[in-house]
Design a protein around this motif. Sequence first.
Motif, PDB file in Angstrom:
ATOM      1  N   UNK A 249       1.498 -30.749  43.863  1.00  0.00           N
ATOM      2  CA  UNK A 249       0.076 -31.037  43.674  1.00  0.00           C
ATOM      3  C   UNK A 249      -0.707 -29.791  43.313  1.00  0.00           C
ATOM      4  N   UNK A 250      -0.381 -28.674  43.950  1.00  0.00           N
ATOM      5  CA  UNK A 250      -1.039 -27.408  43.620  1.00  0.00           C
ATOM      6  C   UNK A 250      -0.728 -26.989  42.180  1.00  0.00           C
ATOM      7  N   UNK A 265      -6.365 -35.533  40.687  1.00  0.00           N
ATOM      8  CA  UNK A 265      -6.554 -36.230  41.962  1.00  0.00           C
ATOM      9  C   UNK A 265      -5.230 -36.235  42.719  1.00  0.00           C
ATOM     10  N   UNK A 266      -5.034 -35.246  43.605  1.00  0.00           N
ATOM     11  CA  UNK A 266      -3.765 -35.155  44.328  1.00  0.00           C
ATOM     12  C   UNK A 266      -3.779 -35.913  45.657  1.00  0.00           C
ATOM     13  N   UNK A 267      -2.742 -36.677  45.867  1.00  0.00           N
ATOM     14  CA  UNK A 267      -2.470 -37.262  47.194  1.00  0.00           C
ATOM     15  C   UNK A 267      -1.106 -36.730  47.565  1.00  0.00           C
ATOM     16  N   UNK A 268      -1.070 -35.809  48.541  1.00  0.00           N
ATOM     17  CA  UNK A 268       0.121 -35.007  48.734  1.00  0.00           C
ATOM     18  C   UNK A 268       0.758 -35.226  50.108  1.00  0.00           C
ATOM     19  N   UNK A 269       1.253 -34.162  50.733  1.00  0.00           N
ATOM     20  CA  UNK A 269       2.110 -34.300  51.906  1.00  0.00           C
ATOM     21  C   UNK A 269       1.399 -34.741  53.168  1.00  0.00           C
ATOM     22  N   UNK A 426      -1.698 -30.403  57.208  1.00  0.00           N
ATOM     23  CA  UNK A 426      -1.894 -31.720  56.604  1.00  0.00           C
ATOM     24  C   UNK A 426      -2.984 -32.507  57.340  1.00  0.00           C
ATOM     25  N   UNK A 427      -3.502 -33.526  56.663  1.00  0.00           N
ATOM     26  CA  UNK A 427      -4.520 -34.378  57.275  1.00  0.00           C
ATOM     27  C   UNK A 427      -4.569 -35.735  56.611  1.00  0.00           C
ATOM     28  N   UNK A 471      -4.438 -30.047  53.244  1.00  0.00           N
ATOM     29  CA  UNK A 471      -3.432 -29.958  52.189  1.00  0.00           C
ATOM     30  C   UNK A 471      -2.699 -31.281  51.946  1.00  0.00           C
ATOM     31  N   UNK A 472      -3.244 -32.356  52.472  1.00  0.00           N
ATOM     32  CA  UNK A 472      -2.792 -33.687  52.065  1.00  0.00           C
ATOM     33  C   UNK A 472      -3.510 -34.137  50.802  1.00  0.00           C
TER      34      UNK A 472
END
Length: 498
Positions: A249-250, A265-269, A426-427, A471-472
Motif C-alpha cells: 500500500x505504501x 485508497x489503501x485498505x491494508x494490514x 494497525x487499526x 497503518x491499516x
Amino acid sequence: MLDHSHQDWAARAAMLDLRGKAFINGKFVEAASGKTFDSINPATGAVLTAVAECDAEDVDRAVTAGRRAFEAGHWSRMAPGDRKAVLLKLADLLRANLEEMALLDSLDMGKTITDASTIDAPGSAHFFQWYAEAIDKLYDEVAPTGPGDLALVRRVPLGVVGAVTPWNFPLDMATWKSAAALAAGNSVVLKPAEQSPLSALRLAELAAEAGVPEGVFNVVPGFGHTAGKALGLHMDVDCLAFTGSTAIGKMFMQYSGQSNLKQVWPETGGKSPNIVFADCEDLDAAADMAAFGIFFNQGEVCSANSRLYVERAIKDEFVARLKERATAMQPGDPLDPASKMGAIVDEKQTQGIMRFVEAGKETANLVTGGARVTVDGKGCFVQPTIFDEVSQDDPLARDEIFGPVLSVIAFDSEDEAVRMANDSIYGLAASVWTDNLSRACRVADRLHVGTVSVNTVDALSAQTPFGGMKQSGFGRDLSLHSLDKYTALKTTWIKYKA
C-alpha cells in the motif's frame, strides 16, 4: 441447489472451463508478450490452467480502452436507471453461475467450497445488486446562494479506476471495488492477485454478458511488480483502489507521487484485537466467535481477530473452550463440505506462517495445533493454532501472520486491555465481549480502529463502511461512503437575472 456431496463438487470442478486470458476491451486476449504463468490449486499442487502474464503494455492497452469508453459516454453518461438495470442483470448472472464462481475461488486459493458457495459468491451478487439499486437514489446538491446565483454541486465519475485486489477473497474483493466504481460511472482496470485470478476473469465475462460496454471493465492478471506497478504508475489512471499488505500500500502511494498524483485508497494490514471481559455471560458464544474470528478462511483475513485479550479471572476456562473448538476445526479437502478449514493459498504463505509458529514455540505456550499437515499426502495445510501466555511485544502479537494462529494475552483491568489493544501499528477492526452496556460503549469509543464489533466479530454489511485507521490504511469499501472514492465534487455556478 448447493446440497452437494464431496463427489458432486469434485465432479463439477473437473468439468469447469477455466478462463486464463486477459479481458481487455470486451474480449479475452493473450498478453502482448505471449507469456503465461500457472494457476495452482494449493490443496493438491495441481496446475489449474495457464494465465496470461500481463505487464505494462497490457495495462496500457486496458487503460486506453477504459479511457476511450469513458469519453464515449456509453457507460459514464448512461441514464442512472439504465446503468442500474445492467448491474442488476450482472447480479442475477452471478447467482445463476453461483456454483461455478464458488468453485473457481475454492480451487484457486484453497477456501472451503462451503464458504465460497454460501458466503463469497452470494455476497458478490448481493453487493452488485446493492450498488445497482443505489445508483438512481443518489442526489446532488444545490448550495445556498443569494438571488441571481445558482450553484450546483454534483458528484461526477473520475474516469479510469485501477483496482488491485488480494487473494484471500478473490471474487468479493474484486466486487467491492468494481461494483462501486462501475455504479459511479467509471471504467475499471482490475489487477487480481496472481495467486487467484480465475473468478475475476469470469466476472468480467459475465459483466459483458450483462451489458457493460466494451472497455468499461477490464481484467489484467499478472504480478504485482510488473502489472500492479504499471497500473500504479500509469499517467492516465485517475484513481487506484488497493487491498493488500501495508508495505505494498505504501508503494502505491509512492507510485502516485511519481506519476500523475492519482488518488490512492489503501485498505491494508491488520492485527485485530478481541477483548473478552469476565462480565460476558455467554462464554460459549464468545468462544465460538473467537474461533471463527481467527480460523475462518484459514486466518487469511485482514481483519482476523488474531490477538485475544481475556480477563485473567476467566482466561484459563476460556482457553480450554477455545482449544475444544480448534480441535474440531482441522483442515480438510476444500471441496468436501465436511471440511471446517481449507488450504493456505500457496507454498510461500504456508512457509511464512510456519516460521511464526516455530518461533512462537520458543516464546509462548502452544495450546493446540502448531503443525503443517497434508490431505491425501498433498497440499498447503496448517492446523488451527493457539498460543497462550504471549507477551505483548512478541511477533506473535505484533506482526500480521495471515494464517490460523491465535495469540492469547491475559489482562487485569479495562484500562490495561484498551492500552494493549491499541498498542499496534494497525487499526482495522476490534471486538469487545461484555454484558455491561456502558463498558461496551466506553471501550468501543477508546479503540482506534475502523470497526468495533460488540458481542460478535468482524461485523460488516453493504450498508456500513469497511476500512481502518493508522497503518491499516484509510480506504473505505462498502456503504454509500465508498462512492466518495470513485467520484469528484464538481461545482457549476450559474448567474442569472433575478
